[in-house]
Write a protein that holds these residues in place. Sequence first.
Motif, PDB file in Angstrom:
ATOM      1  N   CYS A  85       0.821  -1.203   0.000  1.00 13.94           N
ATOM      2  CA  CYS A  85       0.000   0.000   0.000  1.00 13.94           C
ATOM      3  C   CYS A  85       0.857   1.257   0.000  1.00 13.94           C
ATOM      4  CB  CYS A  85      -0.925   0.041   1.204  1.00 13.94           C
ATOM      5  SG  CYS A  85      -2.369  -0.982   1.037  1.00 13.94           S
TER       6      CYS A  85
ATOM      7  N   ASP B 211      -6.935  -3.459   3.141  1.00 14.96           N
ATOM      8  CA  ASP B 211      -7.635  -4.619   3.685  1.00 14.96           C
ATOM      9  C   ASP B 211      -6.757  -5.434   4.616  1.00 14.96           C
ATOM     10  OD1 ASP B 211      -9.828  -4.019   2.291  1.00 14.96           O
ATOM     11  OD2 ASP B 211      -9.533  -5.469   0.709  1.00 14.96           O
TER      12      ASP B 211
ATOM     13  N   CYS C  94      -6.658  -4.061   7.965  1.00 15.10           N
ATOM     14  CA  CYS C  94      -7.961  -4.095   8.634  1.00 15.10           C
ATOM     15  C   CYS C  94      -8.277  -5.503   9.127  1.00 15.10           C
ATOM     16  CB  CYS C  94      -9.062  -3.639   7.685  1.00 15.10           C
ATOM     17  SG  CYS C  94      -9.002  -1.913   7.267  1.00 15.10           S
TER      18      CYS C  94
ATOM     19  N   GLY D 103      -7.200  -9.349   4.841  1.00 19.83           N
ATOM     20  CA  GLY D 103      -7.452  -9.162   3.417  1.00 19.83           C
ATOM     21  C   GLY D 103      -7.256 -10.414   2.592  1.00 19.83           C
TER      22      GLY D 103
ATOM     23  N   TYR E 159     -10.173   2.940  10.054  1.00 20.06           N
ATOM     24  CA  TYR E 159      -9.914   1.840   9.137  1.00 20.06           C
ATOM     25  C   TYR E 159     -10.266   2.289   7.724  1.00 20.06           C
ATOM     26  CZ  TYR E 159      -9.937  -1.174  13.257  1.00 20.06           C
ATOM     27  OH  TYR E 159      -9.667  -1.745  14.453  1.00 20.06           O
ATOM     28  N   VAL E 160      -9.347   2.066   6.790  1.00 19.64           N
ATOM     29  CA  VAL E 160      -9.627   2.403   5.388  1.00 19.64           C
ATOM     30  C   VAL E 160      -9.635   1.116   4.576  1.00 19.64           C
ATOM     31  CG1 VAL E 160      -9.104   4.031   3.592  1.00 19.64           C
ATOM     32  CG2 VAL E 160      -8.015   4.276   5.776  1.00 19.64           C
ATOM     33  N   PRO E 161     -10.770   0.634   4.119  1.00 16.04           N
ATOM     34  CA  PRO E 161     -10.748  -0.540   3.251  1.00 16.04           C
ATOM     35  C   PRO E 161     -10.348  -0.176   1.829  1.00 16.04           C
ATOM     36  CG  PRO E 161     -12.988   0.143   3.609  1.00 16.04           C
ATOM     37  CD  PRO E 161     -12.131   1.081   4.390  1.00 16.04           C
ATOM     38  N   GLY E 162      -9.986  -1.195   1.088  1.00 15.48           N
ATOM     39  CA  GLY E 162      -9.508  -0.974  -0.282  1.00 15.48           C
ATOM     40  C   GLY E 162      -8.242  -1.778  -0.459  1.00 15.48           C
ATOM     41  N   CYS E 163      -7.981  -2.185  -1.701  1.00 22.08           N
ATOM     42  CA  CYS E 163      -6.831  -3.073  -1.873  1.00 22.08           C
ATOM     43  C   CYS E 163      -6.066  -2.700  -3.124  1.00 22.08           C
ATOM     44  CB  CYS E 163      -7.273  -4.519  -1.916  1.00 22.08           C
ATOM     45  SG  CYS E 163      -5.941  -5.667  -1.671  1.00 22.08           S
ATOM     46  N   PRO E 164      -5.235  -1.691  -3.137  1.00 21.74           N
ATOM     47  CA  PRO E 164      -5.052  -0.684  -2.095  1.00 21.74           C
ATOM     48  C   PRO E 164      -6.136   0.385  -2.186  1.00 21.74           C
ATOM     49  CG  PRO E 164      -3.605  -0.232  -3.926  1.00 21.74           C
ATOM     50  CD  PRO E 164      -4.335  -1.475  -4.273  1.00 21.74           C
TER      51      PRO E 164
ATOM     52  N   ARG F 282      -7.744   4.013  -2.773  1.00 22.52           N
ATOM     53  CA  ARG F 282      -7.326   5.164  -3.582  1.00 22.52           C
ATOM     54  C   ARG F 282      -6.671   6.193  -2.668  1.00 22.52           C
ATOM     55  NH1 ARG F 282      -9.567   6.203  -8.517  1.00 22.52           N
ATOM     56  NH2 ARG F 282      -9.241   8.394  -8.237  1.00 22.52           N
TER      57      ARG F 282
ATOM     58  N   ALA G 172      -9.169   8.056  -0.878  1.00 21.32           N
ATOM     59  CA  ALA G 172      -9.783   7.352   0.241  1.00 21.32           C
ATOM     60  C   ALA G 172      -8.922   7.484   1.479  1.00 21.32           C
ATOM     61  CB  ALA G 172      -9.980   5.881  -0.119  1.00 21.32           C
TER      62      ALA G 172
END
Lengths: 377, 161, 172
Positions: C52, C116, C119, C122, C143-148, C150, C153
């Motif tokens: 990330c 993710d 968090c 993932g 917590y910021v989800p996303g993989c990765p 943006r 975000a």
Amino acid sequence: MTTEPPSPGISISKTAEPSTLDVSVGPQHPGSGHCRILIRVDGDYIVSADPDIGYVHRGCEKIAEYRNYVSNIPHLERPNIADAIHLNWGYVLPIEELQGVVVPPRGKYISTIAAEMNRIMSHLYGLAIMQGVFSGHTTIFMWAFGDRDLFIELAEMLTGARLTYSFLVPGGPRRDLPFGFEDRLSRLLDYFEKRLVEYDRIFFSNPSVIARAKGIGVLKREDAKKLGVVGPVLRASGVKYDVRKVEPYGAYADLEFDIPTFEEGDSYSRYLIRFEEMKQSVRIIRQALEKIPKGPIARKAPLVAPEGEATGRVESSRGEITYLVMGDNSDKPSRVKIMNGSFRNLIALPFLVRNVHVADMPIIYGSLDYWPVEADR
Amino acid sequence: MSTAVLGAMYEGIKHIFKHTFTMKYPYQKVLLPKGFRGRHLLYMDKCTGCGICAWICPERCISMVPVTDNKEYPQNPEKRFPQYWYARCCFCHFCTEYCPTGALDYTPDYELAEYDRELLLWSPERLSRPPTNIGEYQSVFHGKDGNQGVTFEPVIKQKSK
Amino acid sequence: MSQDTLQDFAGVWIGKMSELVQTIIGSGPIKYIVNWSRMYALWPVHITTACCSAEFGAMMGPRLDPERFGMQAVAGGLRQCDLLIVEGTVTKKMAKRLKIVYEQMPKPRYVIAMGDCACSGGLFHDSYSIVNDVHKLFPIDVYVPGCPPRPEALLSAIVKLREKIRRQEVFA
């Protein structure tokens, strides 16, 4: 937390001489992270160095054994998200070989365009962080990252994600070129070619950069062959080897491009080789946009692969990636093995940083364009 | 050599007078292309509850849960719908592609940050609400062939005929 | 007076004084100023636990210049940092180092779990070599989800964290 066993291969602090000092660089340092380099210094000179890798070892190869072929794609491209499409492509090629699926020509061209865009993005990332920040040049960081975002916008338009595309599945790419994509891409390439001239003036022809990088970390042609380095590092040492020419995949057989090589093998030529490769990528994309045929983009591939093993080789921006996939008549591979450029190029680091100043180590490390996550898998 | 130094300095100074590249994020949001893989949108009137999305999901973030509302779903008599745990979803959208009835869709919603980990569990009802925060800025080249730099400008919406 | 009683005397006095100072600072306008200055001086630690970091770099880049929010470009010293962004997967080898980095940071310190893997594990949640529960190592604020995720975000998470800091007590 479990106690950690001593890292294998690290023998640096066992035989210390009184005049030397052992320094641990990383894993938390202002440049890049997730790799520790244990160096022994004598005054201002590095006597020996030992990279301690494995901070990001996530067991990709093991996980691949308990997921089906399509579900494996997202996590097998995570090792190098700056260059995701090449890791993806290298995994898809052997599966297509096992299943006997042939991708239609339009699908091959779309994959090639996406891969060359990704090569430009990856080299811009390397130029910004590995070469710009590590040599203390903040302007090139800002410029290269800004222009990389423009390519990312187009990749988003094509694939739907910024970095982790999961774009190629067995059978071909997931999407066709969207409306207005060719026009936007050719306009961006016009803009980018003008920017390349400016990059040359502010970074590559800048005397302060030349003074820091020229003649530092020389890897001779014979040594490069012996160490087994791949990709731009090999070509900067004068060996003309590129998988795109040796064993063409995708649409590379139909396209004209050169393989830039340099004879010096120092850090500066490793900087320049990426700059020249970006120019070639622009040329490849231009040709591919002209020649792209009409027709279907993908064939339907089965979810099951027959018994057997196949290898796929692609030239990623950090060197050759080889995948070995073994199938066993089920929807899951029985073994996936990845060999990648970052790991092979790191082998050269201990040889390159011997008897150089400590301040030259970031330059050499940056010129290898080492991506720790890819090497650790 | 001195000319090269001056050339590099000129190249840097020239950009003071060009356009600013920065997008003022919380106030300006970029317009994402159609098919951007953000969070999912669930059409509850199309979903049959077959569970192919949960099968193809690489990280097993989808679970099929029964919904307790008063509505009737003729195509889905057991009322089982996918529930996403976004702390694990990698937005590959294989679920959307493999869905046989087209009940899942892409949305350009990516601002999913939460203070609490449990709030990242999105129920089918929450998934079926369309997103509201959609950006409207786009990067635009300036000057002849983009020689003057790039800025972010609002997209001019074309009038529907 | 012996040494011990002198120290006790001083301790009581300093304790009372610090209580008084805390009540004064914790009240209305001064609290606002303190929280405002904390909001505009979130300096991130640069420890890249996994991939990330590419999007962290993009967030630090020219397009979403976070120096608008007082976020300095990455500093090497942990003693000046307030914000730890866990950039991706935390392996068992890295978890120990991450904990050391967190403990070296001065209070108040804030943590954002980016991606993710930070968090919940993932994509690699079933791997043998990673830590799935990063929130058990230290408390996580956003917590910021996303993989990765943006870069926008991640910046929206920083905006959320600033909201949290604005509302917090000075001596929490």
